[in-house]
Design a protein around this motif. Structure first.
Motif, PDB file in Angstrom:
ATOM      1  N   ILE A  16      -0.186  11.199   1.225  1.00  0.00           N
ATOM      2  CA  ILE A  16      -0.233   9.795   0.811  1.00  0.00           C
ATOM      3  C   ILE A  16       1.017   9.083   1.307  1.00  0.00           C
ATOM      4  O   ILE A  16       2.133   9.485   0.980  1.00  0.00           O
ATOM      5  CB  ILE A  16      -0.334   9.683  -0.722  1.00  0.00           C
ATOM      6  N   SER A 162      -4.540  -3.892  -4.648  1.00  0.00           N
ATOM      7  CA  SER A 162      -4.036  -2.526  -4.822  1.00  0.00           C
ATOM      8  C   SER A 162      -4.436  -2.042  -6.212  1.00  0.00           C
ATOM      9  O   SER A 162      -3.865  -2.462  -7.217  1.00  0.00           O
ATOM     10  CB  SER A 162      -2.514  -2.496  -4.662  1.00  0.00           C
ATOM     11  N   SER A 165      -4.368   4.121  -9.190  1.00  0.00           N
ATOM     12  CA  SER A 165      -5.149   5.346  -9.108  1.00  0.00           C
ATOM     13  C   SER A 165      -4.595   6.441 -10.010  1.00  0.00           C
ATOM     14  O   SER A 165      -5.328   7.033 -10.797  1.00  0.00           O
ATOM     15  CB  SER A 165      -5.200   5.842  -7.660  1.00  0.00           C
ATOM     16  N   VAL A 178       0.355   5.908  -7.626  1.00  0.00           N
ATOM     17  CA  VAL A 178      -0.503   5.868  -6.442  1.00  0.00           C
ATOM     18  C   VAL A 178      -1.563   4.805  -6.680  1.00  0.00           C
ATOM     19  O   VAL A 178      -2.116   4.702  -7.782  1.00  0.00           O
ATOM     20  CB  VAL A 178      -1.171   7.235  -6.190  1.00  0.00           C
ATOM     21  N   CYS A 179      -1.834   4.000  -5.658  1.00  0.00           N
ATOM     22  CA  CYS A 179      -2.881   2.987  -5.770  1.00  0.00           C
ATOM     23  C   CYS A 179      -3.875   3.145  -4.629  1.00  0.00           C
ATOM     24  O   CYS A 179      -3.563   3.730  -3.582  1.00  0.00           O
ATOM     25  CB  CYS A 179      -2.280   1.580  -5.772  1.00  0.00           C
ATOM     26  N   GLN A 180      -5.069   2.644  -4.844  1.00  0.00           N
ATOM     27  CA  GLN A 180      -6.122   2.674  -3.841  1.00  0.00           C
ATOM     28  C   GLN A 180      -6.190   1.320  -3.153  1.00  0.00           C
ATOM     29  O   GLN A 180      -6.195   0.285  -3.802  1.00  0.00           O
ATOM     30  CB  GLN A 180      -7.470   2.984  -4.483  1.00  0.00           C
ATOM     31  N   ARG A 185      -5.247   5.525   0.033  1.00  0.00           N
ATOM     32  CA  ARG A 185      -4.307   5.634  -1.085  1.00  0.00           C
ATOM     33  C   ARG A 185      -2.881   5.460  -0.590  1.00  0.00           C
ATOM     34  O   ARG A 185      -2.523   5.931   0.483  1.00  0.00           O
ATOM     35  CB  ARG A 185      -4.496   6.982  -1.782  1.00  0.00           C
ATOM     36  N   GLN A 186      -2.089   4.737  -1.395  1.00  0.00           N
ATOM     37  CA  GLN A 186      -0.701   4.466  -1.063  1.00  0.00           C
ATOM     38  C   GLN A 186       0.167   4.763  -2.276  1.00  0.00           C
ATOM     39  O   GLN A 186      -0.254   4.556  -3.413  1.00  0.00           O
ATOM     40  CB  GLN A 186      -0.517   3.001  -0.636  1.00  0.00           C
TER      41      GLN A 186
END
Length: 454
Positions: A16, A162, A165, A178-180, A185-186
């Motif tokens: 990620i 964003s 997640s 973590v975000c989608q 995913r970032q």
């Protein structure tokens, strides 16, 4: 609550990318999240703000909850101040806010007829006419504009589109999220995390204790081309006939507060904070689809009835439903202290109060999860009993929570200490320096209990 357990699949491991390394990450750019991000940034922290939608403002904009209330103590003492007051000032400069001057905050029929359809009433009072109080009707797009302005002015790193997640946790320390996104995913690394998601998404992902709550949901909507002057004249000149029609309208819409339509700063546009629909799980996609179907059927049924029967609504048209479903309660943190219904009802004062709403105080401990470091919450999912949350979840107090949380993380970073070890008096002092009332000084009607000797 619905049974959300389904069959499971396994997914491959992934690398990620880290897109930001920051002092503070705030998840959720609703009223509490924006306020938290701005407060932390103004106190010297580097801040990244994550939002799943394209707009800021949450329930105040996308959810179209278009009256700021819960800001006054008994006797119209304004107690919820600070960044929320700044928002009102900025909204007013853009012709996006309407509220009664202090001299109009009286209890008589003249003021009732002047201000009740703006929502500026003490709806907790049973007698009629209800008192006119300090409350603010506002325009949702103006709220979006003001939110962007204050975030940009504070130097916050804003990342919309964003979707949160999962929380990153190491040895009971939350180290980021973590975000989608559309790019996959970032990750955002952070020294401190503020959960302003409204549904306790971050804290629950990190393993914090919580309870599931449930309350009514609403597909809020607005109507345009309404002759509000004609509608009000009919109501006040023909009260018995209006009451009969109003009862019929309520049966069609299926539940509403005292007034199912209110005026907005935009001429001819009215706000309908209804229908109220119980029994839906605000975390369930299936339930939200069902609520969308039901809500739209009810609102169109009400529109047809109003056009056919209510003077002033003859030419009314559906302007549109809110972009966000009106969810009032889902997960509630079970933190260092759980605010009870008795606390709210009796106006119990806490020595570690850092923010307040109408006749109640919120202790700093109610923003902190147990057993986790570097994480604080702000918003309707704070540590509170379900019945108490129903009385303490309005937008202005949630903004005050965000302001206090932003100061708290900045103080923790400055002192290099855990959030639970931050000097609460320092938070209270800075809240006052920012024009906010942290509730450190109890009002005359507060329940102040003597400390128990050890």
């Amino acid at each position: 609550m619905t049974d959300r357990n389904k069959d499971h699949i396994s997914s491959r491991s992934e690398q990620i990318p880290v897109v930001a390394d920051t002092d503070v990450v705030v998840v959720g750019a609703g009223p509490a999240g924006v306020t938290a991000a701005v407060s932390a940034a103004r106190n010297g922290a580097s801040v990244t703000l994550l939002e799943r939608y394209h707009h800021l403002g949450g329930m105040a904009s996308g959810g179209m909850v278009l009256v700021l209330d819960d800001m006054v103590n008994e006797g119209n003492e304004i107690v919820t101040t600070g960044i929320v007051s700044e928002f009102v000032d900025r909204l007013e400069r853009q012709d996006g806010a309407v509220y009664p001057p202090s001299e109009d905050c009286l209890t008589n029929w003249e003021m009732w007829q002047k201000w009740s359809r703006w929502g500026c009433i003490d709806f907790h009072k049973q007698g009629m006419p209800q008192p006119i109080i300090h409350a603010v009707a506002f325009d949702p797009d103006a709220w979006k504009r003001v939110s962007l302005d204050v975030v940009r002015d504070a130097g916050v790193n804003l990342r919309t589109h964003s979707w949160f997640s999962e929380a990153l946790v190491e040895d009971s320390r939350v180290t980021g999220v973590v975000c989608q996104t559309k790019l996959g995913r970032q990750a955002i690394r952070a020294k401190m995390v503020i959960d302003a998601s409204g549904d306790l998404d971050v804290a629950s992902s990190a393993g914090a204790s919580f309870t599931d709550g449930q309350f009514i949901v609403t597909t809020v909507f607005r109507l345009c081309d309404v002759d509000t002057a004609k509608a009000e004249a009919f109501e006040y000149q023909n009260p018995e006939e209006y009451k009969k029609l109003d009862r019929q309208a309520r049966r069609i819409i299926g539940g509403a507060w005292g007034m199912w339509w209110l005026k907005t700063p935009l001429p001819g546009i009215v706000w309908c904070n209804c229908p109220h629909m119980p029994g839906y799980d605000g975390l369930s996609p299936e339930h939200m689809v069902e609520a969308e179907y039901e809500g739209r059927e009810r609102m169109m049924g009400l529109l047809a009835f109003a056009r056919a029967n209510l003077p002033g609504f003859e030419n009314a048209k559906m302007l549109g439903a809110a972009e966000q479903m009106g969810i009032r309660q889902t997960r509630l943190l079970q933190g260092e202290y759980v605010v009870t219904k008795d606390d709210v009802k009796k106006r119990r004062h806490f020595a570690d109060s850092v923010c307040r709403g109408r006749d109640y105080y919120t202790p700093y401990r109610a923003l902190l999860p147990k057993g986790l470091d570097n994480l604080i919450v702000a918003g309707r999912h704070y540590s509170v009993e379900s019945e108490a949350q129903k009385q303490s979840r309005e937008i202005p107090p949630c903004m005050s929570q965000g302001e206090a949380a932003g100061i708290a993380v900045a103080k923790a970073l400055e002192a290099n200490c855990a959030l639970r070890d931050v000097d609460v008096t320092a938070i209270q002092k800075q809240m006052r320096a920012q024009g906010a009332d942290p509730g450190d000084v109890p009002s005359a009607n507060a329940l102040v209990e003597e400390p128990v000797d050890a």
